[in-house]
Scaffold this motif. Structure first.
Motif: not given
Ligand code: HEM
Length: 506
Positions: A117, A125, A129, A305-306, A309, A431, A434, A440, A444-445, A449
């Motif tokens: 994904i 994708w 997604r 990430t989680v 934070t 964060a 957008a 995704v 959940l995050s 928190f």
């Molecule tokens: C503090 C927690 C988190 C932050 C700050 C964060 C931040 C981000 C950011 C900035 C992106 C990129 C978005 C973009 O390309 O515009 C992203 C993508 C993604 N995140 Fe998170 N994330 C967090 C937690 C999580 C968690 C818990 C999961 C899994 C359950 C997750 C799964 C993903 C996935 C799979 C993508 C790729 C989505 C795509 O390409 O369509 N993230 N995240």
């Protein structure tokens, strides 16, 4: 006339020819009108201008010089950098489709090869997604996951309670809780904090992130062929990637062997059943490569990430006891000490909600975002950006945008409170990014928190053995995911052990 040339002159002429050829050739695969930017050198592009330890800082400086949209050259390819709340929203939301591609940096390409994904594009994708969001709704966002997060919080509380108020590093148990939550969603299993295989799993994820956040990544993305020949970080990194994939492959295999029709236990089961349903579909993306890489993406994205934070939450609370006091008051008023927190409590706890948002804004954990790519030619702010161009929607420039935040560089929960103390939403809080590609795991995050923080603060007050003035909460610079300096903290019990046991048994 002496026509012989000195070695130096010859070298200068050759370099000049190389430069001119490169200068005129560089736009050929990019037939549009890219925005201007700093002058780039042949072969190395703008690499020497980049602070390899904190590339986002270089990009912010160039934003001051070149405005909200400019071109920055990596070794062989240009990146269009988009800065500031207005321009980033215009790209990711108003031109959502055109900016929704994922650019495959060499390091991401070598990890995923375009499967899964996080690093796929187009129809692949879209299918992955849609499937992941709906499966996460079943396993990672609803009432069930609220229950599960609260259950996991009890294990964390027990770990903290065992420390009996003595100083300890909280990074390890915080990694354990976020790993257990994401492992339960992906393959329906949780681990005890002292399980050796669990430690190995966490270590692989941590090592991958440490390398991705080091200057090595920038060098690899610029010169992958040369870097592939070098020992050191390369081998360690790719070994961790291979080990993690092998662990997931074995898990997928054992799920296949115990799969039951019409009963899915977790993400892997749901994917396998979808593979079975779509067996005859020619264009189906429900294939093993996508299952492996999607679980790999979720595991990587969901742990570091989680937990990072949450580590910041606790260290910031230890630094600012007056802020901690306000949250404790809200907890005592809204939740009390005789029941577990519930997600509905959040709406009645504006200060706690503002604290959580402000930590995320302030720490700015993925400052450069994950690389985007244009999916078609797009007219943007007077430029014509061709299909396939690497785009950096610079999240740090939104989260620290001086036009929108009163004190962008300082920690200030009032950024998310109105004059009546009610929670104030902001469209500049990005964060999780957008638009179409937004994280995704956001829901959940945010659930983790709130529930974990309030569960912990029902039980403990967080202090530090060092002077609070000496706790530096500013992020350690990094080229991908930023991290805090880690301090030992003390979790001082608010209730005696006896009171706690009585509450648990009720
Ligand atoms: C503090 C927690 C988190 C932050 C700050 C964060 C931040 C981000 C950011 C900035 C992106 C990129 C978005 C973009 O390309 O515009 C992203 C993508 C993604 N995140 Fe998170 N994330 C967090 C937690 C999580 C968690 C818990 C999961 C899994 C359950 C997750 C799964 C993903 C996935 C799979 C993508 C790729 C989505 C795509 O390409 O369509 N993230 N995240």
């Amino acid at each position: 006339m002496d026509l012989s040339l000195s070695g130096t002159t010859l070298l200068v002429i050759m370099l000049s020819i190389l430069f001119i050829v490169w200068f005129f050739k560089r736009d050929q695969p990019h037939k549009g009108r890219l925005p201007p930017g700093p002058l780039a050198w042949p072969i190395v592009g703008n690499l020497f201008q980049m602070d390899l330890r904190a590339p986002h800082k270089t990009l912010i400086k160039l934003n001051e010089q070149y405005g909200p949209v400019y071109t920055f050259w990596f070794s062989g390819y240009p990146a269009v950098v988009v800065c500031g709340a207005e321009a980033v929203k215009e790209a990711l939301i108003d031109h959502g489709n055109e900016f929704s591609g994922r650019y495959l940096f060499p390091v991401f390409k070598s990890m995923s090869n375009g499967y899964g994904i996080g690093f796929s594009n187009g129809e692949r994708w879209r299918q992955l997604r849609r499937f992941t969001l709906s499966t996460m709704r079943n396993f990672g966002m609803g009432k069930n996951s609220e229950e599960q997060i609260l259950e996991e919080s009890q294990h964390l509380i027990a770990y903290f309670r065992n420390k009996k108020g003595r100083p300890f590093r909280a990074d390890f148990p915080l990694r354990c809780i976020s790993a257990n939550i994401i492992c339960s969603i992906i393959f329906g299993e949780r681990f005890n904090y002292d399980n050796k295989n669990f430690h190995k799993l966490i270590q692989m994820v941590t090592e991958i992130f440490l390398t991705l956040s080091s200057p090595w990544t920038q060098l690899y993305n610029n010169f992958p062929r040369i870097m592939n020949l070098l020992p050191g970080s390369n081998q360690k990194f790719f070994q961790s990637v291979a080990n993690l994939k092998s662990f997931l492959n074995k898990t997928i295999q054992s799920h296949k062997e115990s799969l039951q029709k019409d009963f899915f236990r977790d993400y892997i089961d749901s994917f396998l059943l979808k593979m079975d349903e779509d067996k005859s579909g020619i264009n189906s993306e429900f294939i093993l490569e996508n299952l492996l890489l999607s679980t790999f993406n979720l595991l990587l994205a969901g742990i570091e990430t989680v937990s990072t934070t949450q580590l910041w939450f606790l260290q910031i609370l230890a630094k600012y006891p007056e802020i901690q006091e306000k949250i404790l008051c809200e907890i005592d008023m809204v939740i009390g000490s005789n029941r577990r927190p519930a997600i509905e409590d959040r709406a009645k706890m504006p200060y706690t909600d503002a604290f959580i948002h402000e930590v995320q804004r302030y720490i700015d954990i993925v400052p450069m975002n994950i690389p985007h790519m244009t999916t078609s030619d797009v007219e943007f702010r007077g430029y014509l950006i061709p299909k396939g161009t690497f785009v950096i929607p610079l999240l740090t420039s939104v989260l620290k945008d001086a036009n929108h935040w009163e004190t962008p560089e300082s920690f200030n929960p009032n950024h998310f409170l109105d004059e009546n103390g009610c929670f104030k939403k902001s469209t500049n809080f990005m964060a999780f990014s957008a638009g179409k590609r937004t994280c995704v795991g956001e829901a959940l995050s945010r659930m983790q928190f709130f529930l974990i923080l309030t569960s912990l603060l029902q039980n403990f007050v967080f202090t530090s053995v060092i002077d609070r003035e000496d706790i530096d909460i500013s992020p350690v610079t990094s080229s991908f995911l930023v991290a805090p300096r880690v301090y030992e903290i003390c979790a001082v019990a608010r209730k005696s052990d006896l009171e706690h046991l009585m509450n648990v048994s009720n």
